[in-house]
Design a protein around this motif. Sequence first.
Motif, PDB file in Angstrom:
ATOM      1  N   ASN A  13       0.839  -1.208   0.000  1.00 54.52           N
ATOM      2  CA  ASN A  13       0.000   0.000   0.000  1.00 54.52           C
ATOM      3  C   ASN A  13       0.870   1.252   0.000  1.00 54.52           C
ATOM      4  O   ASN A  13       0.637   2.218   0.741  1.00 54.52           O
ATOM      5  CB  ASN A  13      -0.968  -0.002   1.182  1.00 54.52           C
ATOM      6  N   LYS A  14       1.937   1.200  -0.824  1.00 55.88           N
ATOM      7  CA  LYS A  14       2.882   2.307  -1.049  1.00 55.88           C
ATOM      8  C   LYS A  14       3.784   2.590   0.152  1.00 55.88           C
ATOM      9  O   LYS A  14       4.525   3.571   0.140  1.00 55.88           O
ATOM     10  CB  LYS A  14       2.147   3.573  -1.473  1.00 55.88           C
ATOM     11  N   LEU A  15       3.750   1.718   1.165  1.00 56.80           N
ATOM     12  CA  LEU A  15       4.583   1.902   2.344  1.00 56.80           C
ATOM     13  C   LEU A  15       5.706   0.862   2.348  1.00 56.80           C
ATOM     14  O   LEU A  15       5.522  -0.268   1.887  1.00 56.80           O
ATOM     15  CB  LEU A  15       3.751   1.749   3.617  1.00 56.80           C
ATOM     16  N   PRO A  16       6.870   1.209   2.899  1.00 56.29           N
ATOM     17  CA  PRO A  16       7.958   0.220   2.974  1.00 56.29           C
ATOM     18  C   PRO A  16       7.640  -0.867   3.985  1.00 56.29           C
ATOM     19  O   PRO A  16       6.827  -0.693   4.901  1.00 56.29           O
ATOM     20  CB  PRO A  16       9.165   1.071   3.416  1.00 56.29           C
ATOM     21  N   VAL A  17       8.298  -1.993   3.841  1.00 52.60           N
ATOM     22  CA  VAL A  17       8.066  -3.141   4.709  1.00 52.60           C
ATOM     23  C   VAL A  17       8.297  -2.786   6.173  1.00 52.60           C
ATOM     24  O   VAL A  17       7.569  -3.246   7.068  1.00 52.60           O
ATOM     25  CB  VAL A  17       8.976  -4.317   4.287  1.00 52.60           C
ATOM     26  N   ASN A  18       9.292  -1.963   6.431  1.00 59.02           N
ATOM     27  CA  ASN A  18       9.634  -1.638   7.816  1.00 59.02           C
ATOM     28  C   ASN A  18       8.557  -0.823   8.529  1.00 59.02           C
ATOM     29  O   ASN A  18       8.639  -0.638   9.752  1.00 59.02           O
ATOM     30  CB  ASN A  18      10.969  -0.900   7.867  1.00 59.02           C
ATOM     31  N   SER A  51      19.545 -22.243  -4.429  1.00 65.62           N
ATOM     32  CA  SER A  51      20.126 -22.120  -5.779  1.00 65.62           C
ATOM     33  C   SER A  51      21.021 -20.897  -5.896  1.00 65.62           C
ATOM     34  O   SER A  51      20.983 -20.157  -6.889  1.00 65.62           O
ATOM     35  CB  SER A  51      19.018 -22.079  -6.836  1.00 65.62           C
ATOM     36  N   GLY A  52      21.837 -20.664  -4.873  1.00 62.94           N
ATOM     37  CA  GLY A  52      22.808 -19.579  -4.926  1.00 62.94           C
ATOM     38  C   GLY A  52      22.249 -18.203  -4.667  1.00 62.94           C
ATOM     39  O   GLY A  52      22.981 -17.212  -4.773  1.00 62.94           O
ATOM     40  N   LYS A  53      20.984 -18.099  -4.307  1.00 60.19           N
ATOM     41  CA  LYS A  53      20.372 -16.799  -4.056  1.00 60.19           C
ATOM     42  C   LYS A  53      19.875 -16.747  -2.618  1.00 60.19           C
ATOM     43  O   LYS A  53      19.391 -17.742  -2.071  1.00 60.19           O
ATOM     44  CB  LYS A  53      19.221 -16.545  -5.028  1.00 60.19           C
ATOM     45  N   THR A  54      19.988 -15.561  -2.005  1.00 62.41           N
ATOM     46  CA  THR A  54      19.519 -15.367  -0.638  1.00 62.41           C
ATOM     47  C   THR A  54      18.117 -14.772  -0.655  1.00 62.41           C
ATOM     48  O   THR A  54      17.864 -13.773  -1.336  1.00 62.41           O
ATOM     49  CB  THR A  54      20.457 -14.430   0.135  1.00 62.41           C
ATOM     50  N   TYR A  55      17.210 -15.400   0.093  1.00 62.21           N
ATOM     51  CA  TYR A  55      15.827 -14.944   0.186  1.00 62.21           C
ATOM     52  C   TYR A  55      15.538 -14.491   1.616  1.00 62.21           C
ATOM     53  O   TYR A  55      15.938 -15.152   2.586  1.00 62.21           O
ATOM     54  CB  TYR A  55      14.851 -16.057  -0.194  1.00 62.21           C
ATOM     55  N   SER A  56      14.840 -13.364   1.729  1.00 58.00           N
ATOM     56  CA  SER A  56      14.352 -12.892   3.016  1.00 58.00           C
ATOM     57  C   SER A  56      12.908 -13.345   3.200  1.00 58.00           C
ATOM     58  O   SER A  56      12.089 -13.181   2.294  1.00 58.00           O
ATOM     59  CB  SER A  56      14.428 -11.368   3.103  1.00 58.00           C
ATOM     60  N   ILE A  57      12.617 -13.905   4.361  1.00 58.35           N
ATOM     61  CA  ILE A  57      11.256 -14.322   4.696  1.00 58.35           C
ATOM     62  C   ILE A  57      10.773 -13.414   5.814  1.00 58.35           C
ATOM     63  O   ILE A  57      11.371 -13.370   6.897  1.00 58.35           O
ATOM     64  CB  ILE A  57      11.232 -15.793   5.127  1.00 58.35           C
ATOM     65  N   ARG A  58       9.728 -12.670   5.556  1.00 58.61           N
ATOM     66  CA  ARG A  58       9.177 -11.753   6.545  1.00 58.61           C
ATOM     67  C   ARG A  58       7.694 -12.058   6.743  1.00 58.61           C
ATOM     68  O   ARG A  58       6.934 -12.108   5.776  1.00 58.61           O
ATOM     69  CB  ARG A  58       9.313 -10.296   6.090  1.00 58.61           C
ATOM     70  N   THR A  59       7.303 -12.267   7.995  1.00 60.22           N
ATOM     71  CA  THR A  59       5.887 -12.399   8.330  1.00 60.22           C
ATOM     72  C   THR A  59       5.467 -11.123   9.032  1.00 60.22           C
ATOM     73  O   THR A  59       6.031 -10.769  10.075  1.00 60.22           O
ATOM     74  CB  THR A  59       5.636 -13.625   9.214  1.00 60.22           C
TER      75      THR A  59
END
Length: 634
Positions: free
Chosen positions: A568-573, A586-594
């Motif tokens: 909704n146009k706001l940053p995750v933080n 597969s060589g990539k780093t993923y962030s998981i945020r709930t």
Amino acid sequence: MIINRRPQIISLSILAGLYCLSCVDGVSPRHCHTVRNCSNEEVCFTESHYSENGEIVFDTGCGTPETCHSGRNTRYNIKSVHGVDPHYHHSECLECCSSDLCNNQGCGQPGFPAALTRGPVCFDCQQVSHPMLCDKIRVCETNQECYLQKEVEFGDVFYATSCINKHACTSSLQIFGKRRSVHCSHCCQTDLCNNDCGASFSSTTITTQAILTESTTTEPLNRGSQGEEFLILFMRNDPRANGSEYAYILSHIENSSSVQITSSPHLEHAIRSNVDSIVNFTSFINIPFPYNLTCQYSMKEPKAVLLKISEISTIIIFDAFYKHSNDGTLIIPTRKLSTEYLVSTTAYSSQFAIGSFHSKTDVHIKFNISYNATLSLFGKNYSTGETCSISLEKFETIQIDHENGDLSGTFVTANKPFALFSGTRCRSFTVYRCSHMVSQIPPVREYDNEYIIPSFYKNVDTLSQIISPVGNIVNITIGANTKTIVLQAHEYHNFVISPNLTSIVKADHPVQVIGFAIGSDTNDPYMTVIPGIRHYLDYYKISVPENYTDNYLCVIIPSQSLGNLKINKLPVNDFTTVFQKEEQSSGKTYSIRTLSVSHGVYVLKTTDQVGFGLLVYGHKEYDGYGYAGNFVLP
């Protein structure tokens, strides 16, 4: 033993022969969806013979003119040329022809519908290294054209082809700017036209966010679960349920939209009068449906409903009509329906439902029932491995259940695309109350082979289920531990993810992954399809329902793009994070945020147009719901 094979080098300049349908033991030539590009000397053939069950079936493919002219009883020669072991030696019919796809009507069989009553026949491949290597086709609807799109990811180039709605194409070439020639994104209107970036396409181009310039604000069109036409049905819930069921429709534009709701003319008038309508709305709407639209067990009923929306939209249904037993599911558009599915559920009050999208849909259900149990349907008992065949008319449904057994791995096929929903009527994993669980199931062709599975927040455990359509080797990683399992075709494997952990699943071949929230002392179970990495989109518009005490958005995103995600146009933080973790795959780093959120409508998008996974779920006393933002290929 590991066998290293040299990559096959194909000279595309020699692919100049006919395109012929190429299938074995089909019910009719025109239902073959695989094509073969023949050599210059070959023609298309159709051959009919009796199967072991005494049914006339058809082989199609490429053959030499000499073999075709040799007459009947030459199936051995034809099939040797075709590369298939011959197990019959006497043909009932053998015909040859010499134009593209001409064997769709061989041996006196009805062919494709007339050109004026259908769309073009298009190549239909999600990923190929060159468009001329696509070997799947699809007959499009009258409101569709063929499309071809070049995509680049991690420096690799691949192509996607299929059908697309006509107004997802635009005659404005300016929208692509200088990137148009790079991305080779085109629409075209004739049979087999979408396999050559250098061909003379119609002056239409596909409008998708992945290829827009930064100055454009148009949202993505017809990607994954986003569409304009949807088929829905409602599965049986707790017997005490007697309230309304709901469809949440979220248009991807903020202006006025409309939805046309159509049920079967054979539906009981008292129900149909409360269903069929045209409703105007702005941005989103929540439409109630009567509780007696719910499917009953073991009977054919005209209870599927078609929703046609004027703008690209997302639909989520909630059978929120009983205070302690509800769930929701994302609905996939009809263009994503197909002919092969695998049921995913759990033991006890296990159930699935089929919704027919076309008339004369012949459905075949090959049962898999746990505990060596049997299932009674239409006066006959069925065991694991036995097949029940049912013919359904347009908008007819059938729901099948087993009170104690697990129906996971049941293989459902048909001669025409249909919808499959699966779950349980009311299931308890713990000592707490049971809860209804439901999800629409993706077709086999929409599976992925790499998944990141977060545990559901505030649940005792997360149960995950992997089902494979073919023999497969699957690696399951939880923390520092990796387990390798071997699955046979239609076999499934269940495993548990503890709270605050995640799992990585990688398979040699695509699989289906389902997540079941076990529940806790305050909330009850729910289920959802888990999106694979190739299902990730860069834009979602979803709804969080009212009357739940806590709701969560779980995003799985490449770490370098987390700062580019806007909600909704706001940053995750700006949102409260209740769980976070990083995983390597597969060589990539993923962030998981709930993230904890309140009820309402949410638009999630990345400014750098990088795809991410999304799970939506929530809890209240003795209840819970969950669904995925997308679980089909873009």
